[in-house]
Structure formats: C-alpha cells, structure tokens
Design a protein around this motif. Structure first.
Motif, PDB file in Angstrom:
ATOM      1  N   LYS A 139       0.864  -1.185   0.000  1.00 15.13           N
ATOM      2  CA  LYS A 139       0.000   0.000   0.000  1.00 15.13           C
ATOM      3  C   LYS A 139       0.895   1.227   0.000  1.00 15.13           C
ATOM      4  CE  LYS A 139      -2.252   1.936   3.398  1.00 15.13           C
ATOM      5  NZ  LYS A 139      -1.574   3.214   3.635  1.00 15.13           N
ATOM      6  N   PHE A 140       0.302   2.384  -0.246  1.00  7.45           N
ATOM      7  CA  PHE A 140       1.071   3.620  -0.348  1.00  7.45           C
ATOM      8  C   PHE A 140       0.848   4.488   0.886  1.00  7.45           C
ATOM      9  CE2 PHE A 140       2.881   3.131  -4.501  1.00  7.45           C
ATOM     10  CZ  PHE A 140       2.059   2.165  -5.068  1.00  7.45           C
ATOM     11  N   ILE A 141       1.935   5.042   1.386  1.00  6.68           N
ATOM     12  CA  ILE A 141       1.851   5.921   2.558  1.00  6.68           C
ATOM     13  C   ILE A 141       0.898   7.080   2.251  1.00  6.68           C
ATOM     14  CG2 ILE A 141       3.178   7.524   4.008  1.00  6.68           C
ATOM     15  CD1 ILE A 141       5.661   5.715   3.346  1.00  6.68           C
ATOM     16  N   GLY A 142      -0.066   7.271   3.136  1.00  8.78           N
ATOM     17  CA  GLY A 142      -1.025   8.371   2.944  1.00  8.78           C
ATOM     18  C   GLY A 142      -2.322   7.950   2.302  1.00  8.78           C
ATOM     19  N   CYS A 143      -2.310   6.780   1.621  1.00  9.49           N
ATOM     20  CA  CYS A 143      -3.596   6.306   1.085  1.00  9.49           C
ATOM     21  C   CYS A 143      -4.396   5.684   2.221  1.00  9.49           C
ATOM     22  CB  CYS A 143      -3.380   5.280  -0.016  1.00  9.49           C
ATOM     23  SG  CYS A 143      -2.887   6.010  -1.594  1.00  9.49           S
ATOM     24  N   TYR A 144      -5.701   5.898   2.164  1.00  6.80           N
ATOM     25  CA  TYR A 144      -6.593   5.331   3.181  1.00  6.80           C
ATOM     26  C   TYR A 144      -7.540   4.366   2.484  1.00  6.80           C
ATOM     27  CZ  TYR A 144     -10.256   5.056   6.785  1.00  6.80           C
ATOM     28  OH  TYR A 144     -11.170   4.603   7.712  1.00  6.80           O
ATOM     29  N   HIS A 145      -7.628   3.157   3.059  1.00  8.09           N
ATOM     30  CA  HIS A 145      -8.456   2.134   2.412  1.00  8.09           C
ATOM     31  C   HIS A 145      -9.472   1.568   3.397  1.00  8.09           C
ATOM     32  CE1 HIS A 145      -5.689   2.289  -0.974  1.00  8.09           C
ATOM     33  NE2 HIS A 145      -4.685   2.100  -0.159  1.00  8.09           N
ATOM     34  N   GLY A 146      -9.921   2.405   4.359  1.00 10.56           N
ATOM     35  CA  GLY A 146     -10.813   1.906   5.392  1.00 10.56           C
ATOM     36  C   GLY A 146      -9.997   1.433   6.590  1.00 10.56           C
ATOM     37  N   HIS A 147     -10.688   0.959   7.607  1.00 10.30           N
ATOM     38  CA  HIS A 147     -10.001   0.715   8.885  1.00 10.30           C
ATOM     39  C   HIS A 147      -9.787  -0.767   9.191  1.00 10.30           C
ATOM     40  CE1 HIS A 147     -13.714  -0.454  11.050  1.00 10.30           C
ATOM     41  NE2 HIS A 147     -14.284   0.332  10.182  1.00 10.30           N
ATOM     42  N   ALA A 160      -4.446   9.946   9.459  1.00 10.84           N
ATOM     43  CA  ALA A 160      -3.375  10.952   9.320  1.00 10.84           C
ATOM     44  C   ALA A 160      -3.751  12.212  10.096  1.00 10.84           C
ATOM     45  CB  ALA A 160      -3.200  11.298   7.849  1.00 10.84           C
ATOM     46  N   THR A 161      -5.033  12.535  10.074  1.00  8.27           N
ATOM     47  CA  THR A 161      -5.493  13.759  10.747  1.00  8.27           C
ATOM     48  C   THR A 161      -5.104  13.734  12.222  1.00  8.27           C
ATOM     49  OG1 THR A 161      -7.345  13.911   9.222  1.00  8.27           O
ATOM     50  CG2 THR A 161      -7.557  15.134  11.300  1.00  8.27           C
ATOM     51  N   PHE A 162      -5.209  12.547  12.826  1.00  8.11           N
ATOM     52  CA  PHE A 162      -4.943  12.464  14.268  1.00  8.11           C
ATOM     53  C   PHE A 162      -3.537  11.956  14.564  1.00  8.11           C
ATOM     54  CE2 PHE A 162      -8.991  13.879  15.052  1.00  8.11           C
ATOM     55  CZ  PHE A 162      -9.878  13.229  14.218  1.00  8.11           C
ATOM     56  N   GLY A 163      -2.714  11.861  13.512  1.00 11.52           N
ATOM     57  CA  GLY A 163      -1.324  11.507  13.746  1.00 11.52           C
ATOM     58  C   GLY A 163      -1.127  10.086  14.214  1.00 11.52           C
ATOM     59  N   ASN A 164      -2.127   9.205  13.979  1.00 14.91           N
ATOM     60  CA  ASN A 164      -1.866   7.790  14.305  1.00 14.91           C
ATOM     61  C   ASN A 164      -2.131   6.930  13.073  1.00 14.91           C
ATOM     62  OD1 ASN A 164      -4.607   8.130  14.250  1.00 14.91           O
ATOM     63  ND2 ASN A 164      -5.010   7.133  16.216  1.00 14.91           N
ATOM     64  N   PRO A 165      -1.325   7.183  12.022  1.00 19.21           N
ATOM     65  CA  PRO A 165      -1.556   6.473  10.753  1.00 19.21           C
ATOM     66  C   PRO A 165      -1.441   4.958  10.914  1.00 19.21           C
ATOM     67  CG  PRO A 165       0.064   8.231  10.487  1.00 19.21           C
ATOM     68  CD  PRO A 165      -0.185   8.088  11.950  1.00 19.21           C
ATOM     69  N   SER A 166      -0.731   4.552  12.027  1.00 22.36           N
ATOM     70  CA  SER A 166      -0.645   3.110  12.281  1.00 22.36           C
ATOM     71  C   SER A 166      -1.235   2.899  13.668  1.00 22.36           C
ATOM     72  CB  SER A 166       0.811   2.667  12.226  1.00 22.36           C
ATOM     73  OG  SER A 166       1.364   3.098  10.992  1.00 22.36           O
ATOM     74  N   SER A 167      -2.462   2.434  13.734  1.00 26.40           N
ATOM     75  CA  SER A 167      -3.225   2.465  14.981  1.00 26.40           C
ATOM     76  C   SER A 167      -2.767   1.444  16.036  1.00 26.40           C
ATOM     77  CB  SER A 167      -4.702   2.176  14.660  1.00 26.40           C
ATOM     78  OG  SER A 167      -5.423   1.991  15.854  1.00 26.40           O
ATOM     79  N   PRO A 168      -2.809   1.857  17.332  1.00 25.42           N
ATOM     80  CA  PRO A 168      -2.648   0.853  18.385  1.00 25.42           C
ATOM     81  C   PRO A 168      -3.795  -0.161  18.239  1.00 25.42           C
ATOM     82  CG  PRO A 168      -2.675   3.095  19.291  1.00 25.42           C
ATOM     83  CD  PRO A 168      -3.078   3.203  17.856  1.00 25.42           C
ATOM     84  N   GLY A 169      -3.603  -1.322  18.849  1.00 27.08           N
ATOM     85  CA  GLY A 169      -4.671  -2.327  18.777  1.00 27.08           C
ATOM     86  C   GLY A 169      -4.564  -3.204  17.547  1.00 27.08           C
ATOM     87  N   VAL A 170      -3.598  -2.883  16.686  1.00 23.09           N
ATOM     88  CA  VAL A 170      -3.381  -3.742  15.507  1.00 23.09           C
ATOM     89  C   VAL A 170      -2.075  -4.504  15.737  1.00 23.09           C
ATOM     90  CG1 VAL A 170      -2.966  -3.815  13.019  1.00 23.09           C
ATOM     91  CG2 VAL A 170      -4.558  -2.119  13.977  1.00 23.09           C
ATOM     92  N   PRO A 171      -2.143  -5.813  16.007  1.00 19.97           N
ATOM     93  CA  PRO A 171      -0.926  -6.576  16.332  1.00 19.97           C
ATOM     94  C   PRO A 171       0.079  -6.542  15.179  1.00 19.97           C
ATOM     95  CG  PRO A 171      -2.920  -7.841  16.810  1.00 19.97           C
ATOM     96  CD  PRO A 171      -3.353  -6.636  16.022  1.00 19.97           C
ATOM     97  N   GLU A 172       1.329  -6.505  15.521  1.00 21.35           N
ATOM     98  CA  GLU A 172       2.414  -6.530  14.519  1.00 21.35           C
ATOM     99  C   GLU A 172       2.196  -7.678  13.525  1.00 21.35           C
ATOM    100  OE1 GLU A 172       4.999  -4.616  13.857  1.00 21.35           O
ATOM    101  OE2 GLU A 172       5.826  -6.018  12.386  1.00 21.35           O
ATOM    102  N   ASP A 173       1.713  -8.803  14.041  1.00 23.56           N
ATOM    103  CA  ASP A 173       1.487  -9.968  13.167  1.00 23.56           C
ATOM    104  C   ASP A 173       0.483  -9.675  12.049  1.00 23.56           C
ATOM    105  OD1 ASP A 173       1.840 -12.822  15.446  1.00 23.56           O
ATOM    106  OD2 ASP A 173       3.253 -11.509  14.379  1.00 23.56           O
TER     107      ASP A 173
END
Ligand code: KE4
Length: 430
Positions: A139-147, A160-173
């Motif tokens: 995927k491309f940095i800055g593109c949003y494809h839903g959550h 991006a608006t809230f500065g958490n483009p990579s959300s907590p709660g999403v396991p590294e795996d």
C-alpha cells in the motif's frame, strides 16, 4: 452565527459516544471548534440544528453527487421501503445494480456488494491473496483504504489527521505482510518487489483523496501496471471515493491502466450504505459460494440501498456530460479561490479531478503524503473556520477532498470565491 445548540448537543453526545462522533474525522479536532450537528440537507445546502445554512462541499464525504434529497433517489428509497427493509435473500434489485456497475467498468465482469468501503477493500485484499496464494500486500503511505487491520498502516484520512496512521490495537502480526511504498515513486515500489517475492497485490487510490487530493501521475500508474505484470501480482484500484467522482468509467478510462480488482463505495449507494468490489470473472470465481475465498454480510445487497444506488447510477448513465460540467465548475471554484489567496500573498496549490477538488496551503506542488504534511495546517484551520462563518462547509481536515454536486450552482461557486476573498483578507489583517 450561533452554534449553541450544536455545542450543547456535542456535550451530550460525548457522554454516550466516543469523541461524540461515529467517525473520528467528523470531530473537527484538526480545525478546532465544535462539530456542527446537522438537522437536514436540501440540494446543495446543509442546515445545522441552530438553523444556520451552509453550501455543502463535503456531501457526506462523496456519496451525494446529486446533492441532498435528490428527487429520484428519494422516490426510489420510499418505494423500496414499502416492500420491506431487508430479506437476507437474493433480490432482482441486486442484479440490476450489478449490471449497471459492470456497464461502467471495462475491467469488471462481476461485482459483490457489501455495506461499506472498508468491507469492500478488506474483501478485495482477501480475494487477491486467495487468488494468488500469496500473503504480502503493498500500500502507499497516505492512502486510506478503510479501517481493516492490515491497511491501518501509514494510512491517510482520519488516521493521518490524528497523527496515528498506524493504529494501536493492531498486532504486529497483522501488519507484517503490509509493505509500504511512496505515492508517485516507482523506485519505492521496485524496492518492495526486491524485498518480497510473495506479493499478492498492490492497492492504490488512483486518484488519492485521503491525503488531500493527489492524483497519481499517469506514467507512474503505467510503470506500476508493468511491475505488477512482471511479478504476477494483482493491481487493485481503490475507487471507493474516486469512483463516479473522478470519472464516470473509472480511473482506467482516464489513465489507460487496467486494474485487476476495483473497489467502490459512496456514490454507488446514493447516500445509503453500499460498498462493492469487482473484477474479471476468473478472479471473482474464487469467491464463496463458488470458490474457496469466504466473504459474507447480513445486509449486503440490502434492497433499499440497492434502490438508492440504482437511481443514482441510472441518473449518471443518463447524464453522460455531468462529469465535465462538474469538473469545469470545480476548476472555476479552485482557480477563483487561488486568485483570492494570491491577492493576500497566500500560496495555494490546487487540483481538480472530475467533481473532486483539493487544495494545500503549501509553497510547493504536493506529490505524496510527505509533501502534504508540509502544508500550513494552522492556515487551513483558519480558512475552514472563516468559511464556515461565511456559510460554506468544507472538509474539516487538510487530508480530505472536497466535492461539487449537480446542485452546486455557478452562482454558489462565485459566492464561495467572494467569501474566500473576505476570509483571506481577514486572515492577513489579523
Ligand atoms: P468506508 O468504510 O468509510 O465506507 O470506506 C473506507 C474507504 C475506503 N477507501 C477509500 C479510498 C476511502 O476514501 C474510504 C473512506 N473515505 C473517508 C473519507 N476520507 C470516509 C470518511 C470517514 O472516515 O468518516
């Protein structure tokens, strides 16, 4: 302009709903002030619960290309609800809308309906992985494809608006198979293919609308297609936002690049919850119940939503020139606002694709997310607040896109430009 009723409503909603909203970007956090609680929409206008009226350039983040309460869409919904709301069984309405969607896209033989863009993209990724038997995606940095988890990595829009483009709660795996590239930078994609021989698909917004409006360069898309072909990798065009907004027949029709899978949403529901993903028959054959790739939904193909979408797309089919009319209007709006800004010494980058428009308060052209983050967010917030006070409702984040509807008249465009002149002057004289 009083917004006391919205202030009160927001205080109460925050007691029962996280952040007082059901989708984060609506909270006005990046522009300040209180989100307006809307009582109704009519044509090009929104009205808030304090009775203030605004020309709406958000249009529910894209779906309402014919404005609020379009007569034919409203009539179709009223007719449909009188036969029942949902059956959990096939209806002819689904086939009719599917036929209509297929008729617009050369790349689509079959389409599956779901209830949101997130669902459409999540399902398309699973289908691509199942079809190719590979795990990695690009995927491309800055593109949003839903959550969905695998895609909340360096995402745009509200993330991006809230500065958490990579959300907590999403396991590294869950994200270790998500490789990142830079928009409009083919070398960064080549690096992904050098790093992994296990890439099932590359997903891109061909007209990115979630880091502000940044269309992909045509040459870049052609190179991307070639790279995917050389690696037997599927190319997914996420047109949830740009579908029927950036063009009538898909980005493929204006770039000459044919995707393997297309995801859609927003306009195809006419304002009701509809998402969709489509592809050529051999790919869609992999989907349950015919194929092994599972995907399902209680309200998928809901007859009321199908009726709204069918009315919207039928109207588009009957008005082939609509996109060129909307594009001309959007170009007038943006060039007028840019001139108004320049008169006050403010540099504004602008872009238009069909009925979609974007602008950045930035000294330089914006080609990717890193460029977009160098824009003047404080000035954007002042502009947003000033235009709201003048009665013009713009997207409440610089990482979003604006829209022109058929209900947005030339006169409204001129009024918006005049208001922008006043707002830029006030900002400069503050
Ligand atoms: P939804 O799940 O929000 O229906 O669609 C997700 C999605 C997928 N792909 C693209 C290209 C999208 O633009 C979206 C959703 N767009 C945002 C607006 N930037 C929805 C607004 C919101 O999150 O409230």
């Amino acid at each position: 302009m009083s917004t006391n009723a919205s202030i009160k409503a927001f205080q109460e909603s925050q007691e029962f709903i996280p952040g007082g909203v059901n989708s984060p970007v609506r909270a006005f956090k990046s522009v300040g002030g209180t989100p307006l609680f809307i009582s109704e929409g009519e044509g090009a206008y929104l009205k808030d619960i304090d009775g203030n009226k605004y020309v709406d350039f958000v249009q529910s983040w894209g779906p309402l290309i014919f404005g609020h309460r379009d007569e034919s869409i409203e009539a179709a919904v009223i007719e449909a609800v009188q036969h029942g709301l949902s059956f959990g069984a096939p209806t002819v309405a689904e086939t009719e809308l599917a036929k209509l969607v297929v008729s617009f896209f050369d790349s689509i033989d079959k389409v599956r309906f779901v209830s949101s863009g997130t669902e459409a993209v999540m399902s398309a990724i699973r289908l691509a992985r199942g079809f190719r038997g590979r795990d990695d995606i690009v995927k491309f940095i800055g593109c949003y494809h839903g959550h969905s988890d695998a895609l909340l990595v360096e995402a745009g829009s509200g993330a991006a608006t809230f500065g958490n483009p990579s959300s907590p709660g999403v396991p590294e795996d869950f994200t270790k198979h998500t490789l990142l590239a830079e928009y409009n930078n083919i070398e960064s994609v080549k690096k992904c293919f050098a790093d992994s021989k296990n890439i099932a698909c590359v997903i891109i917004e061909p007209i990115a609308g979630n880091m502000g409006l940044i269309p992909a360069d045509k040459e870049f898309l052609h190179e991307l297609r070639k790279l995917c072909d050389a690696n037997d990798t599927l190319l997914i065009f996420d047109e949830v936002m740009s579908g029927f907004r950036g063009s009538i027949n898909g980005a493929e029709s204006i770039t000459g690049v044919t995707p393997d899978i297309v995801t859609l949403g927003k306009v195809i529901g006419g304002g009701m919850p509809v998402g969709a993903f489509g592809a050529r028959a051999e790919i869609m054959a992999q989907l349950s119940p015919n194929g092994p790739v599972y995907q399902a939904g209680t309200l998928s193909g809901n007859p009321v939503a199908m009726a709204a979408g069918y009315a919207a797309l039928t109207k588009l089919k009957q008005n082939a020139r609509v996109m060129s009319v909307l594009e001309a209007r959007a170009k007038r709006l943006l060039s007028g606002m840019q001139e108004a800004a320049e008169k006050e010494g403010i540099v504004m980058q602008i872009d238009v694709r069909g009925s979609m428009f974007g602008f950045f308060f930035n000294e330089n052209p914006v080609k990717n997310f890193a460029d977009a983050t160098k824009s003047d967010a404080e000035l954007f917030a002042k502009f947003h607040a000033g235009m709201l006070a003048e009665g013009f409702y713009f997207a409440c984040s610089l990482y979003e896109t604006g829209f022109i509807s058929t209900a947005t008249t030339d006169e409204m465009v001129e009024q918006t430009i005049d208001a922008a002149s006043r707002v830029f002057k006030a900002i400069k004289n503050a």
